[in-house]
Design an enzyme around this catalytic site. Structure first.
Site, PDB file in Angstrom:
ATOM      1  N   LYS A  95     -20.182  27.820 -28.914  1.00  0.00           N
ATOM      2  CA  LYS A  95     -19.505  27.925 -30.210  1.00  0.00           C
ATOM      3  C   LYS A  95     -18.005  27.738 -29.962  1.00  0.00           C
ATOM      4  CE  LYS A  95     -22.465  32.060 -31.101  1.00  0.00           C
ATOM      5  NZ  LYS A  95     -23.808  31.647 -31.346  1.00  0.00           N
ATOM      6  N   TRP A 137     -34.021  31.275 -31.193  1.00  0.00           N
ATOM      7  CA  TRP A 137     -32.932  32.083 -31.770  1.00  0.00           C
ATOM      8  C   TRP A 137     -31.779  31.174 -32.209  1.00  0.00           C
ATOM      9  CZ3 TRP A 137     -32.588  36.481 -34.008  1.00  0.00           C
ATOM     10  CH2 TRP A 137     -31.450  37.279 -33.984  1.00  0.00           C
ATOM     11  N   SER A 161     -23.802  28.817 -25.327  1.00  0.00           N
ATOM     12  CA  SER A 161     -24.101  29.929 -26.238  1.00  0.00           C
ATOM     13  C   SER A 161     -22.852  30.387 -26.985  1.00  0.00           C
ATOM     14  CB  SER A 161     -24.743  31.058 -25.423  1.00  0.00           C
ATOM     15  OG  SER A 161     -25.542  31.812 -26.267  1.00  0.00           O
ATOM     16  N   HIS A 176     -33.027  29.307 -23.105  1.00  0.00           N
ATOM     17  CA  HIS A 176     -31.593  29.426 -23.351  1.00  0.00           C
ATOM     18  C   HIS A 176     -30.867  29.593 -22.008  1.00  0.00           C
ATOM     19  CE1 HIS A 176     -28.281  30.584 -25.986  1.00  0.00           C
ATOM     20  NE2 HIS A 176     -28.070  31.669 -25.283  1.00  0.00           N
TER      21      HIS A 176
HETATM   22  C1  GCU Z   1     -26.694  36.453 -28.628  1.00  0.00           C
HETATM   23  C2  GCU Z   1     -26.157  35.940 -29.954  1.00  0.00           C
HETATM   24  C3  GCU Z   1     -26.022  34.412 -29.957  1.00  0.00           C
HETATM   25  C4  GCU Z   1     -25.219  33.973 -28.766  1.00  0.00           C
HETATM   26  C5  GCU Z   1     -25.828  34.537 -27.506  1.00  0.00           C
HETATM   27  C6  GCU Z   1     -25.055  34.253 -26.231  1.00  0.00           C
HETATM   28  O1  GCU Z   1     -28.019  36.044 -28.453  1.00  0.00           O
HETATM   29  O2  GCU Z   1     -27.055  36.393 -30.947  1.00  0.00           O
HETATM   30  O3  GCU Z   1     -25.402  33.987 -31.140  1.00  0.00           O
HETATM   31  O4  GCU Z   1     -25.130  32.575 -28.729  1.00  0.00           O
HETATM   32  O5  GCU Z   1     -25.897  35.950 -27.591  1.00  0.00           O
HETATM   33  O6  GCU Z   1     -23.857  34.031 -26.265  1.00  0.00           O
HETATM   34  O7  GCU Z   1     -25.688  34.321 -25.169  1.00  0.00           O
END
Ligand code: GCU
Length: 344
Positions: free
Chosen positions: A191, A278, A187, A326
């Protein structure tokens, strides 16, 4: 069919790695903090021997850096198989949400059993996951909490710390296979893992899991989270220059396929989950297709829309989609290990 689908997204063409990395730093993540002037490592005396039923040792190491005129230290955990008859171990640098070992996103014993070593760090030990730019590394870099419009956001700081964990791994060159380092995360930390490997060519592999918006997924035509959403809720992950693209993705002189493309000619594996709307699995997949020309061997996949449970590990850039939500799950780790083992 994939080419037509990609054409409909109107992506800017790939550029050289140097140009793409410069754009991503200036416009999205902020410039990486400088290399430390010096780094040293304190290995704690109460190291846990005979971890994982005796198959591994776990050292708690304090990484001590002189950087940007200040001092900054943080802990990492190095869990390393202790059988010295097996040759050098490929290894993961896992940027995690928690310091736990094992952790729900990190099945340590299973990773060890597959012949890998594991260095893990907890991201909030570097700097807080919020808008406080006086905390941890941020406070050292930007005294008074003021940063320029292209100054490192939190993702760039977490990435910098993963590079320091690799500095530690380099002191273990007789045990670890330094040609097979993989940085990984889930997540927001997926990134981060991509950005880490994009910027640091010592990593032979990167794996992002559910990294979505501002990670692996291309923004143009993306569903789920948009730039406007992410900079509203998590502006501190990025540099201020990124904010102008909220609702304005078509004006970006880049798209997120630049991020995996910067990892070429090394290898990158992108993981999605079928229920992770998402993050938008289709836009994560198309990003891999769009980045493919940067690699010697681009993604190897059929010319059709992806289906749940697809896995395409043969190219230097690969993608898979696991059923479910997720989460950084055991199946993701298994497929990641399969990807690395395939590319010997
Ligand atoms: C939120 C955010 C995402 C990210 C996520 C996470 O949902 O909007 O961009 O990847 O948190 O890090 O769990």
């Amino acid at each position: 069919m994939l080419n037509e689908l990609l054409a409909s997204r109107n992506l800017p063409p790939l550029k050289s790695r140097g140009e793409m990395l410069e754009i991503l730093q200036r416009e999205v993540y902020g410039f990486l903090p400088p290399k430390p002037d010096s780094v040293s490592f304190d290995v704690e005396k109460d190291t846990i021997r005979r971890f994982c039923a005796g198959k591994a040792d776990c050292d708690r190491v304090t990484v001590k850096c002189s950087v940007a005129g200040g001092e900054f230290s943080f802990p990492i955990l190095a869990t390393i198989p202790n059988d010295r008859t097996k040759g050098k171990y490929p290894f993961f640098i896992h940027i995690n949400f928690r310091p736990d070992n094992p952790d729900r996103y990190m099945p340590t014993e299973e990773i060890i059993d597959n012949g890998f070593a594991l260095i893990s760090l907890c991201y909030t030990d570097i700097t807080s996951d919020d808008g406080d730019f006086t905390d941890g590394l941020a406070g050292v870099l930007f005294p008074g909490g003021k940063r320029p419009a292209d100054g490192a956001g939190k993702i760039a700081m977490w990435a910098w710390a993963a590079m320091r964990a690799l500095d530690y791994a380099e002191t273990l060159g007789d045990i670890l296979d330094l040609d097979r380092a993989c940085v990984c995360g889930h997540s927001r930390l997926g990134k981060t893992a991509l950005f880490t490997a994009a910027a640091d060519q010592r990593f032979a592999f990167a794996y992002s899991n559910g990294s979505g918006c501002s990670g692996a997924a291309i923004q143009r035509g993306k569903s789920g989270e948009t730039v406007a959403d992410i900079v509203e809720h998590f502006p501190f992950w990025f540099c201020e220059n990124y904010y102008k693209y909220a609702g304005n993705e078509d004006e970006m002189p880049f798209d997120q396929h630049y991020l995996p493309a910067c990892i070429a000619p090394r290898r990158v594996f992108v993981g999605s989950a079928s229920e992770d709307a998402w993050a938008d699995p289709l836009s994560e997949f198309l990003s891999c297709v769009a980045a493919s020309p940067a690699f010697e061997k681009g993604i190897v996949c059929p010319d059709r829309l992806p289906e749940t449970d697809d896995k395409f590990p043969e190219g230097d850039i690969g993608w898979h989609i696991r059923p479910g939500m997720h989460y950084f799950s055991r199946l993701d780790w298994q497929r990641l290990i399969e990807f690395i083992n395939l590319h010997k």
